[in-house]
Design an enzyme around this catalytic site. Sequence first.
Site: not given
Ligand code: OAD
Length: 236
Positions: A59, A94, A110
């Site tokens: 972190y 975060v 989160h």
């Molecule tokens: P993910 O890494 O799972 O998903 C990221 C998403 O962003 C994917 O669907 C990509 O296609 C999309 N993406 C990539 N580049 C992009 C761009 N330039 N513009 C728009 N979209 C783009 O991330 P989260 O869904 O946020 O939690 O993950 C959810 C949680 O999992 C996070 O909050 C974190 C993680 O573990 C904790 O750490 C508690």
Amino acid sequence: MHNQSKMKKIVVLTGAGISAESGLRTFRDSNGLWEEHRVEDVATFEAWQRNQALVLEFYNQRRKQLYEVKPNAGHMALVELEKKFDVQIITQNVDDLHEQAGSAKVMHLHGELKKVRSTVDENLVYTLDGWELKKGDLCEKGSQLRPHIVWFGEAVPMIEPAMELSAEADIFIVIGTSLNVYPAASLVYYIKKSTPVYLIDPHAEMLSGVKNLTVFREPAGTGVPMLVKQLMDSGL
Ligand code: OAD
């Protein structure tokens, strides 16, 4: 002058993708954070009990990077929307890039990287000075401070108010999230059937069970300004 009570309510659910173009890596894309680090090693309470140094370091690196980046056109466009709509952001991120951009209402599901909290009293939350949280940094009750992050397996305290907001939305926007992590991903099930839903993600898949869906298969930096222009120009 706009009357807040008459403004349409837009609820925006964001994930790591909206911050990607600022230079913060997502979790599950190729080259994502979870390719380099195992969730069980850095993002659970068991990991914290087993190897505090490793969790602190993970972190600390995230926090250090956050101090080196800026909001991008996607974050900025959401601020523009506030001129015409009552905009509530619900973010899984975060980072504080929505706040830095100037969004007024941001709910963090989160946790927040720049905050730390007591390990004996979860209500003792502090803003950390600088990027580094060290072993031996204590809360006022004398316990080690931990990152103010919701780890896997931990409860998500803000999920109830987030569900209520989702149900109140007149327009719902999902940006840059793989919707892999629950309960955050379940928020889309609370949207009213009559509410238009927009999804902005370069790798967007259809959202099953969601009516009225419009997909922008675009990165946030171009897709969000595009949608915002459309909504600002619309009769809504
Ligand atoms: P993910 O890494 O799972 O998903 C990221 C998403 O962003 C994917 O669907 C990509 O296609 C999309 N993406 C990539 N580049 C992009 C761009 N330039 N513009 C728009 N979209 C783009 O991330 P989260 O869904 O946020 O939690 O993950 C959810 C949680 O999992 C996070 O909050 C974190 C993680 O573990 C904790 O750490 C508690």
